[in-house]
Structure formats: C-alpha cells, structure tokens
Design a protein around this motif. Sequence first.
Motif, PDB file in Angstrom:
ATOM      1  N   GLU A 147      13.844  31.770  66.390  1.00 17.90           N
ATOM      2  CA  GLU A 147      13.834  31.906  67.850  1.00 17.90           C
ATOM      3  C   GLU A 147      13.596  30.550  68.495  1.00 17.90           C
ATOM      4  O   GLU A 147      12.829  29.731  67.980  1.00 17.90           O
ATOM      5  N   THR A 148      14.228  30.320  69.630  1.00 19.20           N
ATOM      6  CA  THR A 148      14.024  29.070  70.363  1.00 19.20           C
ATOM      7  C   THR A 148      13.645  29.373  71.811  1.00 19.20           C
ATOM      8  O   THR A 148      14.058  30.383  72.383  1.00 19.20           O
ATOM      9  N   VAL A 149      12.841  28.468  72.371  1.00 14.47           N
ATOM     10  CA  VAL A 149      12.416  28.592  73.766  1.00 14.47           C
ATOM     11  C   VAL A 149      13.450  27.905  74.656  1.00 14.47           C
ATOM     12  O   VAL A 149      13.829  26.763  74.410  1.00 14.47           O
ATOM     13  N   VAL A 150      13.890  28.586  75.688  1.00 18.19           N
ATOM     14  CA  VAL A 150      14.867  28.005  76.611  1.00 18.19           C
ATOM     15  C   VAL A 150      14.275  27.728  77.989  1.00 18.19           C
ATOM     16  O   VAL A 150      14.882  27.000  78.785  1.00 18.19           O
ATOM     17  N   ALA A 151      13.104  28.302  78.271  1.00 21.71           N
ATOM     18  CA  ALA A 151      12.478  28.060  79.577  1.00 21.71           C
ATOM     19  C   ALA A 151      10.988  28.374  79.466  1.00 21.71           C
ATOM     20  O   ALA A 151      10.563  29.154  78.607  1.00 21.71           O
ATOM     21  N   GLN A 152      10.199  27.742  80.333  1.00 19.28           N
ATOM     22  CA  GLN A 152       8.766  28.034  80.397  1.00 19.28           C
ATOM     23  C   GLN A 152       8.285  27.865  81.824  1.00 19.28           C
ATOM     24  O   GLN A 152       8.864  27.100  82.610  1.00 19.28           O
ATOM     25  N   SER A 153       7.249  28.590  82.162  1.00 14.77           N
ATOM     26  CA  SER A 153       6.674  28.499  83.501  1.00 14.77           C
ATOM     27  C   SER A 153       5.188  28.817  83.408  1.00 14.77           C
ATOM     28  O   SER A 153       4.727  29.415  82.437  1.00 14.77           O
ATOM     29  N   VAL A 154       4.440  28.387  84.404  1.00 15.81           N
ATOM     30  CA  VAL A 154       3.011  28.680  84.449  1.00 15.81           C
ATOM     31  C   VAL A 154       2.637  29.128  85.859  1.00 15.81           C
ATOM     32  O   VAL A 154       3.296  28.755  86.838  1.00 15.81           O
TER      33      VAL A 154
END
Length: 415
Positions: A147-154
């Motif tokens: 699995e790969t991360v394509v976006a992140q937010s906080v």
Amino acid sequence: MDNPARARILRRMNTDLIIVGGGLNGPALALAAAQAGFTVTIIDSLPLDTRKRVNFDGRSYALAHASMRLLRGIGVWPKISDKAQPMLEIKVTDGRAGEGPSPWMMHFDHAEIEEAPMGYMVEDRHLRRAFLDAMAKDKRITHLSGETVVAQSVDAAEATVTLASGKDISGKLLIGSDGRKSGTAERAGIKRTGWGYGQTAVVCAVKHEKPHGGIAHQFFMPGGPLAILPLTQDRSSIVWSETDTRAQALMAMSDTDFLTALRPAFGSFLGQISLTGARFSYPLGLTLANSFIADRVALIGDAAHGVHPIAGQGLNAGLRDVAALADVLENARGRGEDIGGAQVLARYQQWRRFDTTTLALATDTFNRLFSNDNPLLRAARDIGMGLVNAAPGLRRTVIREAAGLTGDLPRLMRG
C-alpha cells in the motif's frame, strides 16, 4: 450508491499511530508502541512476499550494543541472536589499495568495556523476518503491505492519510519512516538540507578461507573507506565506498573481475575470497530534515537524517529515534496529554535533533578528512590515530560511543 457517507466510513480506519514505511525503523517503532499499549497501523509499499524472502542477498547491518538492547526489549532479539555475529574488535587503518595499511592504526577491543560485545552483525533477511513475525503476533498492530500513501492531512484532533487503494486511515500521530526522500515529510512541508559526496557505496558479502575472529576492519583509501564486517560462517560483509565513476565500473564488472578489483584493497589476511549473494550500490550523501516534526507528524530514521556509512551508525541512529519517541509517547499518555500535540512532539525533537546533527557533521568531517590522498592530511590523521590508540581513556570513550552507550539513553536501550 444509496449511502455514500456510510461507504466512506467503512473505508476509514482509526488508530493511535500511523507509521508510513515498513523497512526496519517503522516495524521497530510499531512493536515498541504496541508494547506500551498503543494501537498502530503500519503502511508498507512493498508486498509481504518481498519482505519475507529468505535467500541471502548480501545485505547486513551493524547493530550497536544499545540497539541490541532495544531489539531484546521488544521481543525481536531472541529470534535472531543465534544468527548474529558479535563484533569483538575494530581495527581502523589508513593506506592505498595494493600497498597495505599504514603502521598507524586504531584498535578497539570489547574487553575494555563492561557491556560485552560492542555490537553485532545481522543479515537483513533475518532481521526483517523477525520483525514481520513479531508484528503478525501482536493484535494491536495492523500491517498493510503493498500500500502507498497518496495524500495526508491534519486537523486539531487527528492526522489522516489516504491510500492508493482509496482507504483512509486516521490517527493521533503520523510517523514518517519512509526514507531519505520521505513523502511524509514532503507532504508535511518539511524541507531538507544536505549534499552529495560524489561517492557510491558498493555492498556485498564474501566467504573466506580463514576465520575473522569477530574483528571488523575499516580501511581508509583515497576514494573512500572499505569496511570488512564479520558475519557468521566465515563470511564478511563488504561496504566499499568509492568515487561515483569507479563504483559504477565496479558494479558493471563480472563477479570474477570484481573480486580481482577487490583483492588489492581487501588484502590476503583472510585467505582466498569468493562472492556470496548479490552486489548492491547506493549514492552517498548527507541529508537532514530541517525539522523532525510538524503538526501531528514526526520523522524517524532516514526520513529525519541520512548520514555517511563511515561509522556504521545509520540504522543505530534510527533505532535510537524509535526508543526516544516510544519513551516520549508513553510518558505523555501517562500525563494525560495528546500524544500528537505540539509540546509532546517538541520533546522528541529536542531529544534527538542535536545528537543526530552532531553525528551527521562528525561523519561528514571524518569522510572529508580521510577520503583523499593529501600527504599533509594523511600524516596528520595517521598521527591522530596513533595518539587515540595510545590513550586508554580516550579509546574507551570511543568504544562506548560506537556501542551506543553514551548520552541520554531511552528506557529500551538502558539494558
């Protein structure tokens, strides 16, 4: 779709910690955090079958004594201890390939400290498999492979990552353990400082006729250092740092031609040598994240700091990050604090940033001092090595530093 909001909820996972990166530091932190009672989701871009390969491929790591303590504390060391080669001595010399070492040298013996071996050499395949098996047995760890991360937010309460598969994962803290080109750091807006050395490390392993006696050798040559590190079963790991051009030529050679090129630098003290496993190469440089933290984000390992392998401290520095962050998070929870809060993360950065910056600058200086053929510098460094070797107190300090036993040790590294 009758209820898209409900479908969105079903694709969301909630956890205490989200760790991006399934190499070595990420799993170590997952196990340390789970042991402390946190729930952890670790995201690994490589498929599980790739991580589980059991064939020896030539890759190995030098684990300092303090790092062994960490692995023992999280239950991994008992699974690999019988496959680890203790490093009983380290010999550091200067010279040119084919001419033999300088008579000046530094010699460090584990008998000069009370904690037994300075460190251990462990093969990549054994270490990775032990981590995978330990994570699979802990119900507090969810391991997402391939699995790969394509976006992140906080936001004020949590960090959220979106995977390529469409799944969202939310947690109180997001940890980047995804290497020198960390996507986690980049998405968090963390910049990096660093430079290349014009050097490439060629990594492999050799089998030899004579026993190595648990002695590690570091031979400094004009193009860069050659490390000969003891493995089990009369084998040694080779980390040969050379100029980019020379390293490219070495990688293009047949096995026979490569051994012919290696022998003048390696010497004959272990008898005849033969390759076992594959050859790898990677460019050498220094890279430091300008900050180890951002809003609900912390960096560990190469995502925070990448140093020259000249002292074999890259993985050890990452494991100290792991132990320090685990300490900080456990203490914060005990105080009733938000583990992703700014004050909590500031404690982690304060603990680790100075040490890692000092290590990075020390390895940078050492490499520049030794990776040249300047006769004045060569004379100065040879005299310097002789002086260190003649001073028992200083020699003992260097041994304890190499074993990771100095400074403010996190709980998991205290024994």
